[in-house]
Design a protein around this motif. Structure first.
Motif, PDB file in Angstrom:
ATOM      1  N   LEU A   1       0.858  -1.187   0.000  1.00  0.00           N
ATOM      2  CA  LEU A   1       0.000   0.000   0.000  1.00  0.00           C
ATOM      3  C   LEU A   1       0.895   1.238   0.000  1.00  0.00           C
ATOM      4  O   LEU A   1       1.804   1.361   0.824  1.00  0.00           O
ATOM      5  N   ILE A   2       0.650   2.132  -0.940  1.00  0.00           N
ATOM      6  CA  ILE A   2       1.407   3.379  -1.044  1.00  0.00           C
ATOM      7  C   ILE A   2       0.478   4.522  -0.662  1.00  0.00           C
ATOM      8  O   ILE A   2      -0.609   4.660  -1.233  1.00  0.00           O
ATOM      9  N   HIS A   3       0.882   5.350   0.293  1.00  0.00           N
ATOM     10  CA  HIS A   3       0.038   6.438   0.778  1.00  0.00           C
ATOM     11  C   HIS A   3      -0.132   7.530  -0.269  1.00  0.00           C
ATOM     12  O   HIS A   3      -1.218   8.000  -0.516  1.00  0.00           O
ATOM     13  N   ARG A   4       0.942   7.996  -0.860  1.00  0.00           N
ATOM     14  CA  ARG A   4       1.002   8.995  -1.925  1.00  0.00           C
ATOM     15  C   ARG A   4       0.680  10.424  -1.488  1.00  0.00           C
ATOM     16  O   ARG A   4       0.650  11.319  -2.319  1.00  0.00           O
ATOM     17  N   ASP A   5       0.459  10.665  -0.196  1.00  0.00           N
ATOM     18  CA  ASP A   5       0.238  12.042   0.260  1.00  0.00           C
ATOM     19  C   ASP A   5       0.721  12.218   1.692  1.00  0.00           C
ATOM     20  O   ASP A   5       0.049  12.828   2.521  1.00  0.00           O
ATOM     21  N   LEU A   6       1.911  11.674   1.984  1.00  0.00           N
ATOM     22  CA  LEU A   6       2.482  11.868   3.317  1.00  0.00           C
ATOM     23  C   LEU A   6       2.907  13.320   3.464  1.00  0.00           C
ATOM     24  O   LEU A   6       3.636  13.856   2.625  1.00  0.00           O
ATOM     25  N   LYS A   7       2.450  13.949   4.509  1.00  0.00           N
ATOM     26  CA  LYS A   7       2.788  15.332   4.834  1.00  0.00           C
ATOM     27  C   LYS A   7       2.394  15.560   6.280  1.00  0.00           C
ATOM     28  O   LYS A   7       1.639  14.767   6.861  1.00  0.00           O
ATOM     29  N   THR A   8       2.892  16.610   6.891  1.00  0.00           N
ATOM     30  CA  THR A   8       2.612  16.845   8.307  1.00  0.00           C
ATOM     31  C   THR A   8       1.127  17.076   8.574  1.00  0.00           C
ATOM     32  O   THR A   8       0.653  16.777   9.659  1.00  0.00           O
TER      33      THR A   8
ATOM     34  N   ILE B   1       5.716  16.079  -2.898  1.00  0.00           N
ATOM     35  CA  ILE B   1       5.609  15.093  -3.977  1.00  0.00           C
ATOM     36  C   ILE B   1       6.982  14.776  -4.560  1.00  0.00           C
ATOM     37  O   ILE B   1       7.758  15.678  -4.873  1.00  0.00           O
ATOM     38  N   ALA B   2       7.237  13.495  -4.756  1.00  0.00           N
ATOM     39  CA  ALA B   2       8.501  13.040  -5.341  1.00  0.00           C
ATOM     40  C   ALA B   2       8.606  13.472  -6.805  1.00  0.00           C
ATOM     41  O   ALA B   2       7.603  13.564  -7.502  1.00  0.00           O
ATOM     42  N   PRO B   3       9.828  13.746  -7.270  1.00  0.00           N
ATOM     43  CA  PRO B   3      10.031  14.197  -8.653  1.00  0.00           C
ATOM     44  C   PRO B   3       9.430  13.286  -9.719  1.00  0.00           C
ATOM     45  O   PRO B   3       8.835  13.769 -10.680  1.00  0.00           O
ATOM     46  N   LYS B   4       9.554  11.965  -9.571  1.00  0.00           N
ATOM     47  CA  LYS B   4       8.999  11.042 -10.574  1.00  0.00           C
ATOM     48  C   LYS B   4       7.485  11.185 -10.670  1.00  0.00           C
ATOM     49  O   LYS B   4       6.907  11.043 -11.744  1.00  0.00           O
TER      50      LYS B   4
ATOM     51  N   LYS C   1       8.750   4.163  -3.150  1.00  0.00           N
ATOM     52  CA  LYS C   1       9.829   5.109  -2.857  1.00  0.00           C
ATOM     53  C   LYS C   1       9.331   6.556  -2.888  1.00  0.00           C
ATOM     54  O   LYS C   1       9.987   7.454  -2.368  1.00  0.00           O
ATOM     55  N   CYS C   2       8.124   6.791  -3.462  1.00  0.00           N
ATOM     56  CA  CYS C   2       7.564   8.153  -3.394  1.00  0.00           C
ATOM     57  C   CYS C   2       7.195   8.491  -1.957  1.00  0.00           C
ATOM     58  O   CYS C   2       7.311   9.652  -1.539  1.00  0.00           O
ATOM     59  N   ASP C   3       6.771   7.499  -1.168  1.00  0.00           N
ATOM     60  CA  ASP C   3       6.498   7.739   0.254  1.00  0.00           C
ATOM     61  C   ASP C   3       7.791   8.036   1.015  1.00  0.00           C
ATOM     62  O   ASP C   3       7.796   8.838   1.952  1.00  0.00           O
ATOM     63  N   ILE C   4       8.883   7.407   0.609  1.00  0.00           N
ATOM     64  CA  ILE C   4      10.175   7.647   1.262  1.00  0.00           C
ATOM     65  C   ILE C   4      10.616   9.086   1.003  1.00  0.00           C
ATOM     66  O   ILE C   4      11.100   9.772   1.903  1.00  0.00           O
ATOM     67  N   TYR C   5      10.448   9.558  -0.229  1.00  0.00           N
ATOM     68  CA  TYR C   5      10.762  10.953  -0.553  1.00  0.00           C
ATOM     69  C   TYR C   5       9.948  11.891   0.352  1.00  0.00           C
ATOM     70  O   TYR C   5      10.499  12.807   0.971  1.00  0.00           O
ATOM     71  N   SER C   6       8.654  11.650   0.435  1.00  0.00           N
ATOM     72  CA  SER C   6       7.781  12.498   1.260  1.00  0.00           C
ATOM     73  C   SER C   6       8.198  12.450   2.726  1.00  0.00           C
ATOM     74  O   SER C   6       8.179  13.470   3.416  1.00  0.00           O
ATOM     75  N   PHE C   7       8.594  11.261   3.198  1.00  0.00           N
ATOM     76  CA  PHE C   7       9.079  11.156   4.579  1.00  0.00           C
ATOM     77  C   PHE C   7      10.313  12.033   4.781  1.00  0.00           C
ATOM     78  O   PHE C   7      10.457  12.679   5.816  1.00  0.00           O
TER      79      PHE C   7
END
Length: 192
Positions: free
Chosen positions: A47-54, A91-94, A104-110
């Protein structure tokens, strides 16, 4: 869904009632965030969240417990993902370029969230006009928030953050590889 009586981490950091917190408390929040991401990324299918933010990290129990919320953009890895989901600045560059992307887009956001908690600043605050378009354009050109906003002498945070927001997803760590223990500056007070 459980009620998060203390609001979001974004409100805690940037709201009208900005409170002090210790580095130890910040690290504990980020470890809890990593545990939540690990749970999502360990599911079958992933499962990818795709909107991790504070703003999507919710606090409970006198600001001690952190929970990930708002799964409106979440999807499993098996879904063809080329749409731009998420929030400018996180949001991750890709994703911004419309490419197929992974967990890995969630890792970028983290990495952005970790920077925000340690710097106590909003992503790309240094821009004279930090508008949505600028915050979406800059990451595609390998621009990031200013690392020197992080507390001095905490090189480990800079290392973790830089690895998480690497331009190339394959160079980012997995959630299991992110380590936030053994930080020498735990007694620092983070003030508004």
């Amino acid at each position: 869904m459980a009620y998060a009586e203390c609001g979001s981490l974004f409100e805690f950091l940037h709201g009208s009632e900005q409170r002090e917190y210790t580095m130890a408390m910040a690290i504990d929040w980020m470890i809890q965030c990593i545990q939540g991401i690990n749970h999502m990324h360990s599911m079958e299918p992933i499962l990818i969240h795709r909107d991790l933010k504070t703003a999507n990290l919710l606090l409970t129990k006198n600001y001690r417990n952190l929970k990930i919320g708002d799964f409106g953009n979440a999807t499993d890895l098996g879904t063809m993902m080329t749409d731009m989901s998420g929030t400018a600045g996180y949001i991750a560059p890709k994703v911004l370029l419309g490419n197929t992307y992974t967990e890995k887009c969630d890792i970028y956001s983290f990495g952005i969230v970790l920077w925000e908690v340690m710097a106590r600043r909003k992503p790309f605050h240094h821009l004279s006009d930090p508008n949505t378009i600028a915050k979406m354009y800059l990451p595609t050109k390998d621009e990031r928030p200013i690392l020197f906003d992080i507390i001095p002498n905490c090189e480990k945070f800079r290392f973790v953050i830089e690895n998480c927001w690497d331009q190339e997803p394959k160079n980012r760590p997995t959630v299991k590889e992110i380590q936030l223990t053994d930080i020498p500056c735990l007694n620092i007070i983070m003030r508004p």
